[in-house]
Design a protein around this motif. Structure first.
Motif, short mmCIF file in Angstrom:
data_model
loop_
_atom_site.label_atom_id
_atom_site.label_comp_id
_atom_site.label_asym_id
_atom_site.label_seq_id
_atom_site.Cartn_x
_atom_site.Cartn_y
_atom_site.Cartn_z
N ASP A 204 -20.12 66.56 10.90
CA ASP A 204 -18.98 67.44 10.64
C ASP A 204 -18.30 67.02 9.34
OD1 ASP A 204 -17.27 69.56 11.09
OD2 ASP A 204 -15.89 68.40 12.34
N SER A 237 -22.32 71.36 5.01
CA SER A 237 -21.13 71.52 5.85
C SER A 237 -19.86 71.57 5.01
CB SER A 237 -21.04 70.37 6.86
OG SER A 237 -22.14 70.39 7.74
N GLN A 241 -18.07 75.30 3.83
CA GLN A 241 -16.96 75.39 4.76
C GLN A 241 -16.23 76.70 4.56
OE1 GLN A 241 -14.13 72.19 4.43
NE2 GLN A 241 -12.74 73.07 5.93
N VAL A 288 -20.89 76.97 13.25
CA VAL A 288 -19.43 77.08 13.15
C VAL A 288 -18.94 78.40 13.74
CG1 VAL A 288 -19.26 75.53 11.18
CG2 VAL A 288 -19.47 77.97 10.77
#
Length: 483
Positions: A204, A237, A241, A288
């Motif tokens: 993450d 990631s 985002q 996500v």
């Protein structure tokens, strides 16, 4: 807070002056900023972060990994991880860690702008640190990691998270067998990568988990979910985002910056590494969306609902580039998702009023805006046309049903009372600059009385408030239109 104060006293010999709970994120852990005041000195820091979590194994993993990576951080000076000052020796639910301040890389992006030189330098610094933490030998940390290595099982979990927490709550129709076939083939394709790119996979690595202090190396937090796996996933990631707002050119440029470092470490050609990126972008995007669906659509947390449109924008980009062509049923579901009206970007200004009809038997309408509130009116006190055979196949949009309802006079009284409550709210919302109001009419089947009331009141609102955008949704009829 008593357990935090007690742990601080045992660790530092001093009682905190202030303990303030910090805003939560996606996990069940609770964080507190603990201040000792100006009188703190010697070995006592000015402030620490106290973490309280009921998952004891997770707490122990984080503390153990912080110790391992702390040694690497001191050696390379490219990143920092929090020093663990203490963990309670009993239940091990609470630990004290070093504070890296209150500014994350995400905060810096929002302050400076996603395309600013300062942000580009900060992102490069974070990627440099990421390459360093990924290079720590697995023998040093794998025994204390809480998760098994990345593989097809992990990919299938993420894909099913997307299916059960996003596709299904959104009501997207799909062929289960074909979708599962796509998932199997996609998992196999993504896991067919050269194992030279394996290292510590943060899992993450996004800008909220990178703390930023000018003049210092980036501070990495929340790595307890890490495992052995492809480091490219971590760079993806952060760069993809959803709410960071990076443009595609910036993303590709920063990804190449990271891949050049990974190429030097792994010995693999840059072009070979670049070909792996699209698969991990797609996987992370679906993961996500599953998380946002669970936290937002199911748990009704507004922050996560707000994150869905930018995540769908990432998905749309991948659809446009043909990344999903190998998985036709998944591609079809994703195309339907990106076209959903409720997730389209809202107008910059003005009020949107949604007027729904629905069946109480099938539950209340979803509110995708995250603000909740509004009005729900129960039409079941009116005489029901659905009791009569000649009206059963019709709806409240058909003239015979409308004549039936209007002939009794009760609908006019009901709608006047409803308008008497709704109109002042609309005026107040428009005056205060609010952007969304939901009004819903329910009846037994969502076919006659509620459809009639929603249709009539939405038309009246449209006439009375020309500055508002009126959307009418007859949920059980599958009708959705803007007036």
């Amino acid at each position: 807070m008593k357990e935090i104060a007690k742990l601080c006293e045992n660790c530092f010999g001093s009682v905190p002056k202030q303990i303030v709970r910090l805003a939560g994120a996606g996990s069940a852990r609770r964080y507190y900023r603990v201040a000792f005041g100006d009188g703190a000195g010697g070995a006592i820091p000015g402030e620490v972060i106290a973490t309280v979590g009921d998952d004891v194994r997770e707490n122990e993993v984080f503390c153990a990994l912080a110790g391992v990576f702390g040694r690497k951080a001191q050696e390379c000076r490219r990143f920092r991880v929090p020093q663990i000052f203490a963990i309670d020796g009993g239940e091990r639910r609470c630990y004290l860690q070093e504070s890296f301040g209150s500014c994350s890389l995400f905060d810096m992006i929002k302050c400076k702008g996603a395309d600013s030189p300062e942000v580009e330098n900060a992102v490069k610094s974070a990627l440099d640190g990421l390459l360093e933490i990924q290079s720590v030998a697995p023998a040093d940390w794998e025994d204390v990691a809480g998760c098994r290595p990345f593989g097809e099982r992990r990919v299938r979990w993420d894909l099913n998270y997307f299916k059960y927490a996003f596709i299904k709550p959104c009501g997207i129709m799909h062929d289960e067998e074909r979708l599962e076939d796509d998932f199997e083939r996609m998992a196999a394709a993504i896991c067919d990568y050269p194992k030279e790119v394996d290292g510590f996979m943060y899992r993450d690595f996004q800008s909220r988990n990178v703390m930023w202090e000018d003049g210092k190396a980036p501070g990495f937090i929340d790595f307890q979910g890490g495992m052995r796996g492809p480091g490219i996933y971590d760079a993806v990631s952060m760069l993809w985002q959803a709410k960071a707002g990076f443009g595609d050119g910036f993303r590709r440029r920063m990804m190449d910056y990271y891949l050049e470092g990974l190429s030097r470490r792994s010995g693999l050609p840059l072009a070979q590494l670049q070909r792996l990126v699209d698969g991990f972008v797609l996987l992370r995007t679906l993961q996500v969306l599953g998380a946002y669906g669970f936290r937002g659509l199911i748990e009704k947390k507004a922050h996560f609902i707000e994150s869905i449109p930018p995540a769908l924008a990432n998905l749309r980009s991948q659809l446009d580039r043909g990344v999903l062509h190998e998985w036709p049923e998944l591609e079809r579901c994703c195309r339907e998702a990106v076209e959903m009206e409720c997730f389209r970007p809202k107008p910059e200004a003005g009020l949107t009023i949604e007027v729904w009809s629905f069946s109480f038997k099938k539950g209340y309408p979803e509110n995708m805006t995250g603000n909740g509130g509004g009005f729900v009116f129960d039409c079941r006190g009116m005489h029901n046309p659905g009791r009569y055979d000649e009206y059963k196949p019709l709806t409240g949009l058909d003239l015979p049903v409308r004549d039936f309802l209007e002939s009794r006079g009760e609908t006019e009284v009901f709608l006047n009372h409803a308008a008497g409550m709704v109109y002042p709210a609309i005026e107040a919302y428009m005056r205060r600059g609010f952007t969304h109001l939901q009004v819903a009419f329910g009846c037994t089947g969502g076919r006659h009385r509620s459809v009639y009331c929603a249709d009539v009141l939405s038309s009246r609102i449209h006439e009375a408030f020309p500055g508002a955008r009126v959307r009418v949704i007859h949920r059980e009829q599958g009708l959705d239109k803007i007036l």
